[in-house]
Scaffold this active site. Sequence first.
Site, PDB file in Angstrom:
ATOM      1  N   LYS A 220       0.837  -1.178   0.000  1.00  0.00           N
ATOM      2  CA  LYS A 220       0.000   0.000   0.000  1.00  0.00           C
ATOM      3  C   LYS A 220       0.875   1.231   0.000  1.00  0.00           C
ATOM      4  CE  LYS A 220      -3.894   1.494   2.502  1.00  0.00           C
ATOM      5  NZ  LYS A 220      -4.755   1.152   3.586  1.00  0.00           N
TER       6      LYS A 220
ATOM      7  N   ASP B  21     -13.296   3.269  10.476  1.00  0.00           N
ATOM      8  CA  ASP B  21     -13.682   3.258   9.072  1.00  0.00           C
ATOM      9  C   ASP B  21     -14.044   1.831   8.668  1.00  0.00           C
ATOM     10  OD1 ASP B  21     -12.239   4.412   5.924  1.00  0.00           O
ATOM     11  OD2 ASP B  21     -14.290   4.301   6.637  1.00  0.00           O
TER      12      ASP B  21
END
Length: 789
Positions: free
Chosen positions: A528, A620
């Site tokens: 990532k 989230d």
Amino acid sequence: MTTIILLLLSLTFIAPFSSSTFSKGSSLVSERPTYVLTSPDNVFSAGFYSVGENAFCFAIWFSNSSTIVWVANRDQPVNGKRSKLSLLKNGNLILTDAGKFTVWATNTFSLSSVVQLSLYNTGNLVLHNRESVILWQSFDLPTNTLLPQQLLTRNTKLISSRSQTNHSSGFYELFFDNNNLLSLLFNGPEVSSIYWPEPWLVSWEAGRSTYNNSRIAVLNSLGNFSSSDDFSFLSNDYGAVLHRRLTLDYDGNIRLYSWEKERQTWVVSWQAIQKPCRINGVCGANSLCKYVVGSGRKCSCLPGYKIKNGSDWSYGCEPEFDLPHNKHESVFLLLSNVEFYGYDVGYFTNYTLDDCANSCLQLHNCKAVQYAFEKGDCFLKSLLLNGYHSPDFQKDIYLRLPKNYSFSYNSSLEEFSLDCSRDGTIQLERTYVKSRVNGIVKFMLWFACGVGGLEVICIFVVWCLLIKTRKSSGADNQGYALAATGFRKFTYAELKKATRGFTEEIGIGAWSVVYKGVLSDNRVAAIKRLNEANQGEDVFLGEVSIIGRLNHMNLIDMWGYCVEGKHRLLVYEYMEHGSLAKNLSSNVLDWRKMFEIALGTAKGLAYLHEECLEWVLHCDVKPQNILLDSNYHPKVADFGLSKLQNRGDLNNSSFSRMRGTRGYMAPEWVFNLPITSKVDVYSYGIVVLEMVTGKSTIMGVHTIVAGVEAEHTRLVTWVREAKNREATTTTTTSWIEDIIDPTKEGIWDMGKVKILVEVALQCVEEDKDARPTMSQVVKMLVHCENGST
Ligand SMILES: *[C@@H]1O[C@H](CO)[C@@H](O)[C@H](O)[C@H]1NC(C)=O
Ligand SMILES: *[C@@H]1O[C@H](CO)[C@@H](O)[C@H](O)[C@H]1NC(C)=O
Ligand SMILES: *[C@@H]1O[C@H](CO)[C@@H](O)[C@H](O)[C@H]1NC(C)=O
Ligand SMILES: *[C@@H]1O[C@H](CO)[C@@H](O)[C@H](O)[C@H]1NC(C)=O
Ligand SMILES: *[C@@H]1O[C@H](CO)[C@@H](O)[C@H](O)[C@H]1NC(C)=O
Ligand SMILES: *[C@@H]1O[C@H](CO)[C@@H](O)[C@H](O)[C@H]1NC(C)=O
Ligand SMILES: *[C@@H]1O[C@H](CO)[C@@H](O)[C@H](O)[C@H]1NC(C)=O
Ligand SMILES: *[C@@H]1O[C@H](CO)[C@@H](O)[C@H](O)[C@H]1NC(C)=O
């Protein structure tokens, strides 16, 4: 005089003695520990409490949990035979051991004809006369616990217990110091030091005031603690009416506990110190403390040192060598990301590493130096205490060892790893259900590797010192920076190669792009890449170190990271089946898989919320952040937004801006209410409703303020209405069939789906207190899973 003691003895009682008062001339005897005083509401009991074989203390405890809140004779337990607590005619309350010695007394005196000992509903044991004048009360002499309404004053302090099972006085104290500050002190066998508030902060930096000398602190029954030095906190369940206690635990942390009636257990609703290794004296001298998520604190001896007392880490470690007098016979061993706080015998700035090392060699009692390259800060250490290893420390220690010692290092390496294996017997550790033994093995392995690596570095450092090269010193702490932790640092070039120049994109988010890559050891990874310069290196490393230490089968495993210049990358395990969002839209999940995904996700979140000492909120939770492996087992990903959160400090400024994704955000965000783990519970509920109904919350228009309301209500109200309709119409077809995804093939146990939806509906309650915790969700789902198959 003692001859006029009137014994209210055993013979007269057949049923267990239970009363809230006790008058002149009465006594309680240790032979009958079931004869106790109880408070009128039965919450507290006072009597003889067994603290060991044939050892009793006179104590007050919570009746239901047997949790001790006060002890009269904690350091001098009495015999089980012929010991008794008596209220003498002269008004003195005494505790005698085996009919002989007085081990404890209130030293009160009253000629009043009525003197009574009463246990109040507050947990206060009070000796008073007929006019209710208090002669003595246990609230004035706290042990390790402060109850609501009980004042901590200039004359009182809390002293921890020695260990979880040994109630004698331990090494930690909570008290008002000479500057009027409420402080935590480690008062060890050899040294003592204050560690809370952080000693390197001046009082106002720590949010304290030294000006008010009334020195009073009190907790109220709703969970508001306030102290005259301006320190205050609210428990994370502030306002709830329940039993609470503020306890200085044997591990040196103060925690506020709340009694959860349903589960009949204590839960932590606040704690003073989030980083347990910051507590002084954890591992004793010459050792390192390291925090391992899931199993708590670990101690290990420094290289060249061995444990002093195998059954108690507080004695620390002792050297296996004598420091040579001749300075040419010393070498320095680099220990990265390690700090030893305090006990400096010299401090210099703008020094090179050579200068620093040489200054240390001049002193016979210099055991190590702490050196920082940026400013050339050099600290000479005379004692190695409060040792703490953490990957987010940017500090290095150079440990002084005899030169010939490094040649016999082989054997010491072995012993060092043996010491690691003693972890099972560490007494100071908090007792946790060990999630995975694997973690310890991994830790040992990496530590051993780390020590091996350090040995090589050691030779390098010696060489540097001898050759007196000054230039290369800045670069030598790379590469092995995190060797001692379970994950590693990658170079940008390595990751570029692994991803073949960042070609195979597998996901894209607001802050990052994820690429597939193959590492040099052939492991397939998801890499990532965060948008450039999102955060400073410190913040990034801090967060990485938290993520890297989380270890659970339902959390994505992080293998490492890269931070170079502006590049910030994270390396994760690759998840074959991608995100839940992708799987939902392609409709490949059957009901069984759905249920398992819901359960696994709940377990992952419960671990984040409750099992780690350092509480982590996800903030989230959405289908894009739930990934599925080759067997469709879910793993929660993307803790990018999560942060350490002090549960007590709900108005934490780091939470003042909104986080998360619209459609999954709990109402607290919108209405600016305190943020707790219940925000994740809400998001989880929405995800489950989406899974079951096959409908997405984020299908409508996004208008900023009204939109939030509308999105929340749309799906939730629709499901709720379907459920309520059934309650009113009493039709035989279940409401569940009206709401489930009609495109989903196959028949499965609809009862389970129904329970799943009902749990989800509880999770999306507007009122956060009405939502269950993640672990309650797990419990409900596990129960239902086992119940009907
Ligand atoms: C508790 O600790 C104290 C102090 O170290 C020690 O003297 C005592 O023997 C211990 N008691 C038990 C029951 O282990
Ligand atoms: C907590 O108690 C302090 C002192 O009594 C008071 O100033 C403060 O307003 C209280 N906080 C709340 C939220 O009730
Ligand atoms: C000092 O603290 C006490 C207790 O918190 C409070 O009642 C008192 O008003 C304070 N005094 C001053 C001068 O602020
Ligand atoms: C204590 O236990 C009793 C019996 O099990 C129960 O009725 C009572 O509610 C409990 N009290 C608390 C405070 O949990
Ligand atoms: C080790 O510690 C235990 C418990 O504090 C104590 O009983 C024992 O005597 C100690 N042993 C040595 C060798 O100091
Ligand atoms: C540090 O030392 C170097 C050379 O010894 C000198 O040039 C420099 O000015 C010093 N810096 C400070 C901030 O004192
Ligand atoms: C290292 O040197 C010291 C002093 O020269 C000596 O006393 C010691 O025995 C030596 N240790 C080893 C392991 O050779
Ligand atoms: C290290 O110790 C082990 C076991 O004692 C021994 O087999 C090995 O040969 C040693 N290695 C070196 C380099 O001395």
